[in-house]
Design a protein around this motif. Structure first.
Motif, mmCIF file in Angstrom:
data_model
loop_
_atom_site.group_PDB
_atom_site.id
_atom_site.type_symbol
_atom_site.label_atom_id
_atom_site.label_comp_id
_atom_site.label_asym_id
_atom_site.label_seq_id
_atom_site.Cartn_x
_atom_site.Cartn_y
_atom_site.Cartn_z
ATOM 1 N N GLN A 78 -25.693 -11.479 -4.177
ATOM 2 C CA GLN A 78 -25.669 -11.575 -2.825
ATOM 3 C C GLN A 78 -25.726 -9.919 -2.841
ATOM 4 O O GLN A 78 -26.450 -9.313 -1.313
ATOM 5 C CB GLN A 78 -24.766 -12.255 -2.098
ATOM 6 C CG GLN A 78 -25.414 -13.450 -2.450
ATOM 7 C CD GLN A 78 -23.525 -14.593 -1.711
ATOM 8 O OE1 GLN A 78 -22.800 -13.460 -0.551
ATOM 9 N NE2 GLN A 78 -23.273 -15.819 -1.813
ATOM 10 N N VAL A 79 -26.088 -8.876 -3.123
ATOM 11 C CA VAL A 79 -26.087 -7.383 -3.152
ATOM 12 C C VAL A 79 -27.138 -7.473 -2.922
ATOM 13 O O VAL A 79 -27.860 -6.618 -4.212
ATOM 14 C CB VAL A 79 -24.920 -6.867 -3.411
ATOM 15 C CG1 VAL A 79 -25.235 -5.165 -3.140
ATOM 16 C CG2 VAL A 79 -23.347 -7.082 -3.323
ATOM 17 N N ARG A 80 -28.382 -8.039 -2.463
ATOM 18 C CA ARG A 80 -29.776 -7.596 -2.792
ATOM 19 C C ARG A 80 -30.253 -6.085 -2.974
ATOM 20 O O ARG A 80 -30.931 -5.656 -3.622
ATOM 21 C CB ARG A 80 -30.629 -8.373 -2.601
ATOM 22 C CG ARG A 80 -29.864 -9.871 -2.125
ATOM 23 C CD ARG A 80 -30.432 -10.109 -3.126
ATOM 24 N NE ARG A 80 -30.843 -11.839 -3.312
ATOM 25 C CZ ARG A 80 -31.147 -12.552 -4.120
ATOM 26 N NH1 ARG A 80 -31.890 -12.015 -5.397
ATOM 27 N NH2 ARG A 80 -31.085 -14.014 -4.275
ATOM 28 N N ILE A 81 -29.663 -4.971 -2.254
ATOM 29 C CA ILE A 81 -29.694 -3.864 -1.660
ATOM 30 C C ILE A 81 -29.921 -3.240 -2.689
ATOM 31 O O ILE A 81 -30.989 -1.528 -2.869
ATOM 32 C CB ILE A 81 -29.346 -3.274 -0.745
ATOM 33 C CG1 ILE A 81 -30.140 -2.076 0.238
ATOM 34 C CG2 ILE A 81 -27.874 -3.105 -1.266
ATOM 35 C CD1 ILE A 81 -29.459 -1.523 0.918
ATOM 36 N N ILE A 82 -28.883 -3.124 -4.090
ATOM 37 C CA ILE A 82 -29.172 -2.907 -5.047
ATOM 38 C C ILE A 82 -29.666 -3.323 -5.904
ATOM 39 O O ILE A 82 -30.440 -2.298 -6.308
ATOM 40 C CB ILE A 82 -27.085 -2.774 -5.759
ATOM 41 C CG1 ILE A 82 -27.047 -2.519 -5.175
ATOM 42 C CG2 ILE A 82 -27.053 -2.302 -7.203
ATOM 43 C CD1 ILE A 82 -25.060 -2.956 -5.417
ATOM 44 N N ALA A 83 -30.263 -4.307 -5.957
ATOM 45 C CA ALA A 83 -31.280 -4.554 -7.174
ATOM 46 C C ALA A 83 -32.596 -4.497 -6.836
ATOM 47 O O ALA A 83 -33.417 -4.085 -8.010
ATOM 48 C CB ALA A 83 -30.745 -6.424 -7.790
ATOM 49 N N TYR A 84 -32.904 -4.410 -5.647
ATOM 50 C CA TYR A 84 -33.872 -4.006 -5.141
ATOM 51 C C TYR A 84 -34.704 -2.614 -4.555
ATOM 52 O O TYR A 84 -35.565 -2.796 -3.748
ATOM 53 C CB TYR A 84 -34.486 -5.042 -4.184
ATOM 54 C CG TYR A 84 -34.525 -6.499 -4.558
ATOM 55 C CD1 TYR A 84 -35.187 -6.759 -5.871
ATOM 56 C CD2 TYR A 84 -33.936 -7.538 -4.168
ATOM 57 C CE1 TYR A 84 -35.132 -8.419 -6.069
ATOM 58 C CE2 TYR A 84 -34.128 -8.569 -4.241
ATOM 59 C CZ TYR A 84 -34.759 -9.610 -5.449
ATOM 60 O OH TYR A 84 -35.076 -10.485 -6.257
ATOM 61 N N GLY A 85 -33.663 -1.308 -5.196
ATOM 62 C CA GLY A 85 -33.688 -1.053 -4.717
ATOM 63 C C GLY A 85 -34.674 0.859 -5.349
ATOM 64 O O GLY A 85 -34.717 0.367 -6.254
ATOM 65 N N LYS A 86 -35.381 1.092 -4.365
ATOM 66 C CA LYS A 86 -36.644 1.926 -5.357
ATOM 67 C C LYS A 86 -35.960 2.571 -6.242
ATOM 68 O O LYS A 86 -36.888 3.749 -6.875
ATOM 69 C CB LYS A 86 -37.793 1.885 -4.004
ATOM 70 C CG LYS A 86 -38.262 1.314 -3.485
ATOM 71 C CD LYS A 86 -39.493 -0.068 -4.605
ATOM 72 C CE LYS A 86 -39.642 -0.579 -3.989
ATOM 73 N NZ LYS A 86 -41.182 -1.848 -4.392
ATOM 74 N N ILE A 87 -35.454 3.954 -5.536
ATOM 75 C CA ILE A 87 -34.486 4.858 -6.142
ATOM 76 C C ILE A 87 -33.186 4.256 -6.667
ATOM 77 O O ILE A 87 -32.146 3.572 -5.736
ATOM 78 C CB ILE A 87 -33.972 6.247 -5.332
ATOM 79 C CG1 ILE A 87 -35.468 6.196 -4.749
ATOM 80 C CG2 ILE A 87 -33.351 6.894 -5.786
ATOM 81 C CD1 ILE A 87 -35.570 7.678 -3.830
ATOM 82 N N LYS A 88 -32.951 4.028 -7.005
ATOM 83 C CA LYS A 88 -32.435 3.386 -8.124
ATOM 84 C C LYS A 88 -31.383 4.644 -8.594
ATOM 85 O O LYS A 88 -31.775 4.524 -10.486
ATOM 86 C CB LYS A 88 -31.602 1.780 -8.845
ATOM 87 C CG LYS A 88 -30.649 1.326 -8.701
ATOM 88 C CD LYS A 88 -31.124 0.260 -10.155
ATOM 89 C CE LYS A 88 -30.215 -1.194 -9.974
ATOM 90 N NZ LYS A 88 -28.878 -0.557 -10.817
ATOM 91 N N THR A 89 -29.969 5.089 -8.349
ATOM 92 C CA THR A 89 -28.897 5.542 -9.437
ATOM 93 C C THR A 89 -27.486 4.676 -9.780
ATOM 94 O O THR A 89 -26.697 4.390 -9.028
ATOM 95 C CB THR A 89 -28.602 7.300 -9.465
ATOM 96 O OG1 THR A 89 -28.636 7.078 -8.267
ATOM 97 C CG2 THR A 89 -30.026 7.595 -9.606
ATOM 98 N N ASP A 90 -26.796 5.386 -10.695
ATOM 99 C CA ASP A 90 -25.016 4.582 -10.421
ATOM 100 C C ASP A 90 -24.610 5.572 -9.094
ATOM 101 O O ASP A 90 -23.300 4.407 -8.634
ATOM 102 C CB ASP A 90 -24.681 5.242 -11.958
ATOM 103 C CG ASP A 90 -25.233 4.855 -12.774
ATOM 104 O OD1 ASP A 90 -25.401 3.700 -12.725
ATOM 105 O OD2 ASP A 90 -24.647 4.704 -13.824
ATOM 106 N N THR A 91 -24.722 6.214 -8.765
ATOM 107 C CA THR A 91 -23.937 7.530 -7.774
ATOM 108 C C THR A 91 -24.742 6.445 -7.044
ATOM 109 O O THR A 91 -24.261 6.084 -5.413
ATOM 110 C CB THR A 91 -24.537 8.865 -7.104
ATOM 111 O OG1 THR A 91 -24.034 8.663 -8.715
ATOM 112 C CG2 THR A 91 -24.266 9.126 -6.241
#
Length: 396
Positions: A78-91
């Motif tokens: 349900q945390v879609r903003i993490i899975a579909y982020g265009k810029i995705k890093t651990d931080t």
């Protein structure tokens, strides 16, 4: 109050703090118990730590929880903003977790207590062994099929009669050695399965809730324990519909604008193993006389047997909620069948087998024959005796 977001991996975790509307990176933490405990000791007792659900999330939460105010595990689906982020890093992922919790939009996951987690692990181990044994049977069947040998006429290919028939079949020498190797592995897994089932049977005999669930037709020790492990504390579900949604047996709904709502297939959210066990129990309950069979037949006449089985599984979930909440047994239980189930559990737990009447004596030494019980329970299939677990009396 400070919110700490942890994006955990197998070897390390990235920590980001949300405080006074700003994000501040705290660095990486090695995912070892001593180092993670040292990091948690530096946090404030008023901090809240947010972790995304992974395989080691519960262990990490157990280490961090004594040092902070609260540990929250987020549902990754349900945390879609993490899975579909265009810029995705651990931080960035850790910061998103902290921001979502601060804004009140973070879907949390219930963290079970240690006994429930131990039961879940045992149920999962049993399921894995059963699947491995099924895979070995399929491999042997594929060997026979490749050499134009028909299917085994006996019910169990790896049973005594099946192995006797298997030894008479003509196959190449290398295939014969492969079959023998698969049978040895099958027997080894059977020994492991017997040990796990002994532990599960002993847990069943000590749990009144599990024995109460076994009064439902089609629900044996395996299904009851799977439901107990999946549900945990039933008081966290305010009504039976919430339990149905937790198991993913509720229909999906789509509605927009002035148009009508569209009800589609079930959502299949939650624990898939418990949902599958309920569907298997529904097929067994459909063959036993009682209101569940009557419900299955009514739905099958309109929608087919597969939809009827899933609908009966949903009905079973509602019944299970009422039994666990009210502390009652199934209203249309068959005492002799329930006594037989409990005797099978006792034998799996290591009790000594003794000669006696099949299924054991009925409760309170009442001489009730199984045929009379079936006829009595069969009355529930008529419209006069239909029962709906909604707290309302049946209609005349």
């Amino acid at each position: 109050m400070r919110i700490i977001g942890l994006d955990i991996h197998r070897a390390f975790a990235e920590a980001v703090a949300w405080e006074d509307g700003k994000l501040r990176r705290l660095g990486r933490v090695d995912m070892r118990r001593d180092l993670l405990d040292a990091f948690a000791a530096k946090l404030s007792p008023s901090d809240i730590v947010v972790i995304e659900a992974t395989g080691n999330a519960s262990s990490a939460a157990a280490v961090v929880a004594p040092h902070v105010k609260k540990v929250v595990i987020a549902n990754p689906k349900q945390v879609r903003i993490i899975a579909y982020g265009k810029i995705k890093t651990d931080t960035i992922d850790a910061g998103v977790l902290a921001q979502l919790y601060a804004s009140g939009f973070l879907p949390e996951v219930w963290v079970p207590d240690e006994p429930t987690q131990a039961l879940r692990r045992q149920v999962t181990r049993r399921n894995q062994i059963v699947r491995q044994r099924s895979r070995l049977k399929n491999v042997i069947q594929s060997i026979l099929h490749s050499h134009l040998i028909p299917s085994c006429p006996h019910a169990d290919l790896c049973g005594a009669k099946g192995r006797s028939w298997l030894s008479e079949q003509v196959v190449p020498e290398d295939e014969r050695l492969a079959i023998d190797r698969h049978l040895r592995e099958f027997d080894r897994l059977g020994d492991d399965l017997q040990v796990i089932e002994r532990d599960l049977a002993r847990s069943t005999l000590e749990d009144e809730g599990v024995k109460r669930l076994m009064t439902i037709p089609g629900v044996d020790m395996t299904v009851a324990l799977a439901m107990k492990a999946a549900i945990g504390d039933v008081s966290r579900f305010e009504e039976p519909q919430k339990l149905v949604s937790y198991l993913g047996l509720n229909p999906s709904v789509r509605q927009s604008g002035p148009g009508p709502a569209y009800h589609g297939r079930i959502t299949k959210q939650g624990r898939g193993h418990a949902r599958g066990m309920l569907v298997e129990a529904a097929w067994a309950a459909a063959r036993a006389p009682g209101p569940l069979r009557a419900f299955f037949l009514r739905v099958r006449a309109r929608r087919g047997q597969h939809v009827a089985a899933v609908a009966t599984a949903r009905k079973l979930a509602v019944v299970i909620w009422h039994l666990l909440t009210k502390g009652e047994s199934y209203a249309w239980a068959r005492p002799s069948l329930h006594a037989k189930k409990l005797r099978d559990v006792e034998l799996k737990a290591g009790s000594k087998a003794v000669r006696g009447p099949k299924g054991g004596p009925p409760p309170d030494n009442k001489k009730t024959k199984p045929g009379e019980e079936r006829r009595g329970v069969g009355k529930a299939q008529t419209p006069k005796y239909r029962i709906v677990y909604r707290g309302k009396p049946p209609r005349p």
